[in-house]
Design a protein around this motif. Structure first.
Motif, PDB file in Angstrom:
ATOM      1  N   GLU A 187       0.837  -1.207   0.000  1.00 24.34           N
ATOM      2  CA  GLU A 187       0.000   0.000   0.000  1.00 24.34           C
ATOM      3  C   GLU A 187       0.865   1.247   0.000  1.00 24.34           C
ATOM      4  OE1 GLU A 187      -2.396  -0.521   3.476  1.00 24.34           O
ATOM      5  OE2 GLU A 187      -4.135  -1.218   2.334  1.00 24.34           O
ATOM      6  N   ARG A 188       1.888   1.249   0.849  1.00 25.27           N
ATOM      7  CA  ARG A 188       2.749   2.442   0.931  1.00 25.27           C
ATOM      8  C   ARG A 188       3.621   2.593  -0.309  1.00 25.27           C
ATOM      9  NH1 ARG A 188       2.753   0.807   6.545  1.00 25.27           N
ATOM     10  NH2 ARG A 188       4.619  -0.469   6.179  1.00 25.27           N
ATOM     11  N   VAL A 189       4.056   1.484  -0.895  1.00 26.86           N
ATOM     12  CA  VAL A 189       4.820   1.562  -2.154  1.00 26.86           C
ATOM     13  C   VAL A 189       3.965   2.198  -3.248  1.00 26.86           C
ATOM     14  CG1 VAL A 189       5.775   0.179  -4.036  1.00 26.86           C
ATOM     15  CG2 VAL A 189       6.420  -0.319  -1.683  1.00 26.86           C
ATOM     16  N   ILE A 190       2.712   1.781  -3.342  1.00 21.34           N
ATOM     17  CA  ILE A 190       1.816   2.319  -4.370  1.00 21.34           C
ATOM     18  C   ILE A 190       1.557   3.802  -4.134  1.00 21.34           C
ATOM     19  CG2 ILE A 190      -0.551   2.197  -5.246  1.00 21.34           C
ATOM     20  CD1 ILE A 190      -0.313  -0.896  -4.739  1.00 21.34           C
ATOM     21  N   GLU A 191       1.377   4.209  -2.879  1.00 20.11           N
ATOM     22  CA  GLU A 191       1.208   5.636  -2.579  1.00 20.11           C
ATOM     23  C   GLU A 191       2.447   6.417  -2.990  1.00 20.11           C
ATOM     24  OE1 GLU A 191       0.276   6.059   1.520  1.00 20.11           O
ATOM     25  OE2 GLU A 191      -1.676   5.055   1.359  1.00 20.11           O
ATOM     26  N   HIS A 192       3.618   5.849  -2.743  1.00 16.59           N
ATOM     27  CA  HIS A 192       4.863   6.512  -3.143  1.00 16.59           C
ATOM     28  C   HIS A 192       4.942   6.655  -4.659  1.00 16.59           C
ATOM     29  CE1 HIS A 192       9.164   7.495  -3.273  1.00 16.59           C
ATOM     30  NE2 HIS A 192       9.233   6.633  -4.273  1.00 16.59           N
ATOM     31  N   ILE A 193       4.552   5.620  -5.385  1.00 18.75           N
ATOM     32  CA  ILE A 193       4.604   5.642  -6.849  1.00 18.75           C
ATOM     33  C   ILE A 193       3.782   6.797  -7.415  1.00 18.75           C
ATOM     34  CG2 ILE A 193       3.741   4.403  -8.883  1.00 18.75           C
ATOM     35  CD1 ILE A 193       4.724   1.815  -7.550  1.00 18.75           C
ATOM     36  N   VAL A 194       2.590   7.006  -6.872  1.00 18.76           N
ATOM     37  CA  VAL A 194       1.707   8.057  -7.378  1.00 18.76           C
ATOM     38  C   VAL A 194       2.355   9.430  -7.203  1.00 18.76           C
ATOM     39  CG1 VAL A 194      -0.521   9.195  -7.087  1.00 18.76           C
ATOM     40  CG2 VAL A 194      -0.376   6.701  -6.980  1.00 18.76           C
ATOM     41  N   GLY A 195       2.869   9.697  -6.010  1.00 20.43           N
ATOM     42  CA  GLY A 195       3.520  10.984  -5.773  1.00 20.43           C
ATOM     43  C   GLY A 195       4.821  11.133  -6.538  1.00 20.43           C
ATOM     44  N   ASP A 196       5.577  10.057  -6.645  1.00 19.74           N
ATOM     45  CA  ASP A 196       6.873  10.089  -7.308  1.00 19.74           C
ATOM     46  C   ASP A 196       6.739  10.449  -8.784  1.00 19.74           C
ATOM     47  OD1 ASP A 196       9.795   9.445  -7.104  1.00 19.74           O
ATOM     48  OD2 ASP A 196       9.251   7.946  -8.614  1.00 19.74           O
ATOM     49  N   ARG A 209      12.224   9.905   8.820  1.00 19.87           N
ATOM     50  CA  ARG A 209      11.588   8.630   9.146  1.00 19.87           C
ATOM     51  C   ARG A 209      10.736   8.136   7.983  1.00 19.87           C
ATOM     52  NH1 ARG A 209       9.002   9.122  15.102  1.00 19.87           N
ATOM     53  NH2 ARG A 209       9.029  11.339  14.608  1.00 19.87           N
ATOM     54  N   GLY A 210      10.110   9.097   7.273  1.00 20.73           N
ATOM     55  CA  GLY A 210       9.284   8.717   6.129  1.00 20.73           C
ATOM     56  C   GLY A 210      10.087   8.041   5.039  1.00 20.73           C
ATOM     57  N   MET A 211      11.273   8.591   4.728  1.00 25.49           N
ATOM     58  CA  MET A 211      12.107   7.981   3.690  1.00 25.49           C
ATOM     59  C   MET A 211      12.640   6.637   4.149  1.00 25.49           C
ATOM     60  SD  MET A 211      13.265   7.873   0.718  1.00 25.49           S
ATOM     61  CE  MET A 211      12.621   9.467   0.172  1.00 25.49           C
ATOM     62  N   ALA A 212      12.986   6.524   5.426  1.00 24.47           N
ATOM     63  CA  ALA A 212      13.459   5.240   5.943  1.00 24.47           C
ATOM     64  C   ALA A 212      12.360   4.182   5.835  1.00 24.47           C
ATOM     65  CB  ALA A 212      13.912   5.398   7.392  1.00 24.47           C
ATOM     66  N   GLN A 213      11.111   4.586   6.128  1.00 19.70           N
ATOM     67  CA  GLN A 213       9.994   3.654   6.016  1.00 19.70           C
ATOM     68  C   GLN A 213       9.771   3.248   4.560  1.00 19.70           C
ATOM     69  OE1 GLN A 213       7.798   2.201   8.528  1.00 19.70           O
ATOM     70  NE2 GLN A 213       7.543   0.986   6.675  1.00 19.70           N
ATOM     71  N   THR A 214       9.887   4.214   3.650  1.00 19.54           N
ATOM     72  CA  THR A 214       9.714   3.917   2.228  1.00 19.54           C
ATOM     73  C   THR A 214      10.740   2.891   1.759  1.00 19.54           C
ATOM     74  OG1 THR A 214       8.804   6.116   1.774  1.00 19.54           O
ATOM     75  CG2 THR A 214       9.704   4.914  -0.092  1.00 19.54           C
ATOM     76  N   ARG A 241      12.180   0.631   3.621  1.00 20.97           N
ATOM     77  CA  ARG A 241      11.794  -0.663   4.192  1.00 20.97           C
ATOM     78  C   ARG A 241      10.653  -1.288   3.402  1.00 20.97           C
ATOM     79  NH1 ARG A 241      12.719   2.141   9.123  1.00 20.97           N
ATOM     80  NH2 ARG A 241      10.487   2.568   9.385  1.00 20.97           N
ATOM     81  N   ASP A 242       9.723  -0.449   2.945  1.00 20.24           N
ATOM     82  CA  ASP A 242       8.594  -0.946   2.158  1.00 20.24           C
ATOM     83  C   ASP A 242       9.071  -1.518   0.822  1.00 20.24           C
ATOM     84  OD1 ASP A 242       6.776  -0.204   4.126  1.00 20.24           O
ATOM     85  OD2 ASP A 242       6.483   1.788   3.283  1.00 20.24           O
ATOM     86  N   PHE A 243      10.025  -0.844   0.188  1.00 20.54           N
ATOM     87  CA  PHE A 243      10.551  -1.363  -1.072  1.00 20.54           C
ATOM     88  C   PHE A 243      11.320  -2.660  -0.858  1.00 20.54           C
ATOM     89  CE2 PHE A 243       9.234   2.532  -2.967  1.00 20.54           C
ATOM     90  CZ  PHE A 243       9.203   2.306  -4.332  1.00 20.54           C
ATOM     91  N   ALA A 244      12.014  -2.777   0.280  1.00 23.72           N
ATOM     92  CA  ALA A 244      12.695  -4.033   0.604  1.00 23.72           C
ATOM     93  C   ALA A 244      11.681  -5.154   0.825  1.00 23.72           C
ATOM     94  CB  ALA A 244      13.563  -3.844   1.856  1.00 23.72           C
ATOM     95  N   CYS A 245      10.545  -4.821   1.441  1.00 19.96           N
ATOM     96  CA  CYS A 245       9.460  -5.784   1.629  1.00 19.96           C
ATOM     97  C   CYS A 245       8.920  -6.247   0.270  1.00 19.96           C
ATOM     98  CB  CYS A 245       8.361  -5.133   2.469  1.00 19.96           C
ATOM     99  SG  CYS A 245       6.849  -6.090   2.625  1.00 19.96           S
ATOM    100  N   PHE A 246       8.787  -5.318  -0.653  1.00 19.41           N
ATOM    101  CA  PHE A 246       8.314  -5.615  -2.004  1.00 19.41           C
ATOM    102  C   PHE A 246       9.284  -6.580  -2.694  1.00 19.41           C
ATOM    103  CE2 PHE A 246       6.668  -3.297  -6.094  1.00 19.41           C
ATOM    104  CZ  PHE A 246       5.933  -4.419  -6.417  1.00 19.41           C
ATOM    105  N   GLU A 247      10.585  -6.334  -2.543  1.00 21.44           N
ATOM    106  CA  GLU A 247      11.589  -7.229  -3.132  1.00 21.44           C
ATOM    107  C   GLU A 247      11.502  -8.616  -2.504  1.00 21.44           C
ATOM    108  OE1 GLU A 247      13.520  -6.748  -5.631  1.00 21.44           O
ATOM    109  OE2 GLU A 247      13.294  -4.587  -5.928  1.00 21.44           O
ATOM    110  N   ALA A 248      11.289  -8.671  -1.191  1.00 21.34           N
ATOM    111  CA  ALA A 248      11.206  -9.969  -0.510  1.00 21.34           C
ATOM    112  C   ALA A 248       9.998 -10.762  -1.004  1.00 21.34           C
ATOM    113  CB  ALA A 248      11.131  -9.753   1.002  1.00 21.34           C
TER     114      ALA A 248
END
Length: 503
Positions: A227-236, A254-259, A261-268
């Motif tokens: 969900e957070r990766v997709i939100e990032h994609i729209v803004g990016d 903290r927001g960038m650090a979380q982003t 982590r979310d992309f690492a989750c997506f890779e996993a």
């Protein structure tokens, strides 16, 4: 690059003089870039302060369109000196003609990649979604076998879906049922979208691809991360003008650090899916290619995020509409109440459920616009005999959302019911009037060569989820009107908030 510069300079005098670069008998009319005092809701282009309101951006093109006659009522363009024109159409015949003529052949339309640059940075440029030409054609060929209707509806393949369905959907619904029984409450109010997402992702990963992820992992880790990766994609897409990938940015907040982590989750998650390929599980055994895993990574990421978004949107809207239309809900229940075997044949026999799903895609499509670009100067011919000349390089936004909601195309005179109403009976009326399916396209999965490859999978999943939910619960929405949020796809703004009551 030189050819683009020459084209830009050649076009410039006409742009400065305000000439219409389009021709034909459905001529689009010009939209002003800035129109102070017009009452228009926003500018007709995305920027950092309106990019999260894409439906309003599309609406801005048709501001005061009721005062137009001719082609300008449903076709508008923006032409800013120094830039390629932007054509926005909500004319179903134009949409059908352009989607049909999309492909890798000379003179056909490409998919315009401009609105999906954020997706490409997050997943890769060589994907079925983003690529054009020969790369797109090769990716499409790879996807054809596992996604095809023949493969999905094989008895042994469907059995795997049914098992996952019973293990996930019915188990989650049983938890809600037991809560109601033990509490003595008549109903429980819950936003269903998070539960739908978890079920959909489990069906994709465990049944389709053959992984063995636990529901808790999916519900509490992978769904929020995606969900957070997709939100990032729209803004990016709008904000990241330098095109810097997220993993190259410093973790200063903290927001960038979380982003990250979310992309690492997506890779996993993608790693889990590729591991299942190595063991020949799920539909991987239908995948007829020996390409290495890494060559598939980008497309898998697009599929995992895109399919989750699209099917969640589709199912959430179907539930949201039925929760506001009790009569339609009861008709679906009558069809599915005794259904134990959710086979494709039995689902096909549930005719009213099929109309509900068609009406959902018409009124609230997940893919609310389709981007295209003219590769050469092109004449478009519609099925009803009209023509439009579209100059080379034009960015084309096929506005499915507003095409499907306009009275001219889907209203009482055409389909027996107002265009903005949820009316599954509309499809019965159209059939009785002898309207062929090719003439009443809702474009819910796109159309033509670039139709969504997951169409059959999405139809199957949503029918399963909606049918099972209605067998156990009666749905009521706490509010009569729904509001829309739109990003990569559209969804109910309230998270599909409903009151569930045991049947």
């Amino acid at each position: 690059m030189f050819a683009n510069l020459v084209r830009c300079l050649t076009r410039l005098p006409g742009q400065l003089l305000g000439r219409n670069p389009f021709r034909g008998d459905c001529l689009p009319s010009r939209v002003k870039l800035i129109h102070f005092g017009s009452g228009r809701g926003t500018f007709p282009f995305p920027h950092p302060w309106n990019y999260d309101r894409p439906i309003e951006i599309l609406e801005s093109y048709f501001w005061n369109s009721e005062n137009e006659t001719g082609g300008g009522q449903h076709n508008r363009f923006l032409d800013v000196p120094g830039f390629a024109p932007i054509l926005v159409t909500r004319d179903p015949q134009i949409i059908r003609a352009i989607t049909t003529e999309t492909g890798d052949k000379p003179g056909q339309f490409d998919r315009d990649t401009l609105p999906s640059t954020g997706i490409a940075r997050a997943t890769g440029n060589d994907t079925l979604l983003y690529s054009n030409g020969a790369i797109w054609k090769s990716q499409r060929k790879l996807a054809a076998s596992p996604f095809g209707k023949t493969t999905l509806f094989q008895p042994e393949m469907f059995h795997e879906f049914a098992e996952t369905f019973r293990h996930t959907v019915l188990k989650r619904l049983e938890v809600l049922r037991q809560h109601l029984l033990s509490s003595g409450e008549k109903s429980v109010r819950i936003p269903l979208e998070p539960e739908i997402k978890a079920v959909m992702l489990e069906m994709l990963t465990n049944s389709f691809f053959g992984t063995t992820l636990s529901y808790d992992e999916i519900r509490n880790c992978y769904v929020p991360g995606l969900e957070r990766v997709i939100e990032h994609i729209v803004g990016d897409t709008v904000k990241n003008k330098l095109g810097i990938p997220v993993w190259k940015l410093p973790s200063l907040t903290r927001g960038m650090a979380q982003t990250k982590r979310d992309f690492a989750c997506f890779e996993a998650l993608t790693d889990h899916v590729l591991a299942a390929r190595n063991e020949g599980k799920g539909l991987w055994k239908q995948f007829k290619s020996d390409v290495p895993n890494e060559a598939l990574r980008s497309n898998l990421k697009v599929f995992l995020a895109g399919a989750l978004e699209a099917t969640t949107s589709y199912a959430s809207w179907a539930v949201a509409h039925l929760a506001r239309h009790p009569a339609a809900q009861e008709k679906v229940w009558e069809e599915v109440k005794s259904l134990e075997d959710y086979s494709p044949e039995h689902l096909d026999a549930a005719k009213y459920l099929g109309r509900v799903l068609d009406e959902t895609l018409r009124l609230t499509p997940s893919l609310y616009f389709l981007p295209r670009q003219a590769t050469v100067d092109t004449w478009v011919d519609t099925a009803d005999g009209r023509k439009m000349f579209i100059p080379q390089g034009t960015h084309v936004l096929l506005d499915v959302w507003h095409a499907n909601r306009h009275e001219d195309h889907w209203g009482t005179a055409v389909a027996g019911y107002p265009a903005v109403d949820f009316a599954p009976e509309r499809w019965e009326h159209l059939a009785a009037a002898g309207r062929a399916s090719k003439d009443v396209l809702h474009f819910g999965f796109g159309h033509g060569p670039r139709v969504c490859p997951g169409k059959h999978l999405g139809q199957l999943e949503v029918a399963l989820v909606v049918g099972a939910l209605l067998k156990m619960f009666r749905l009521r929405s706490p509010v009569a009107e729904y509001r829309v949020k739109a990003g990569v796809s559209t969804k109910p703004l309230d998270g599909t908030l409903v009151d569930l009551e045991l049947r």
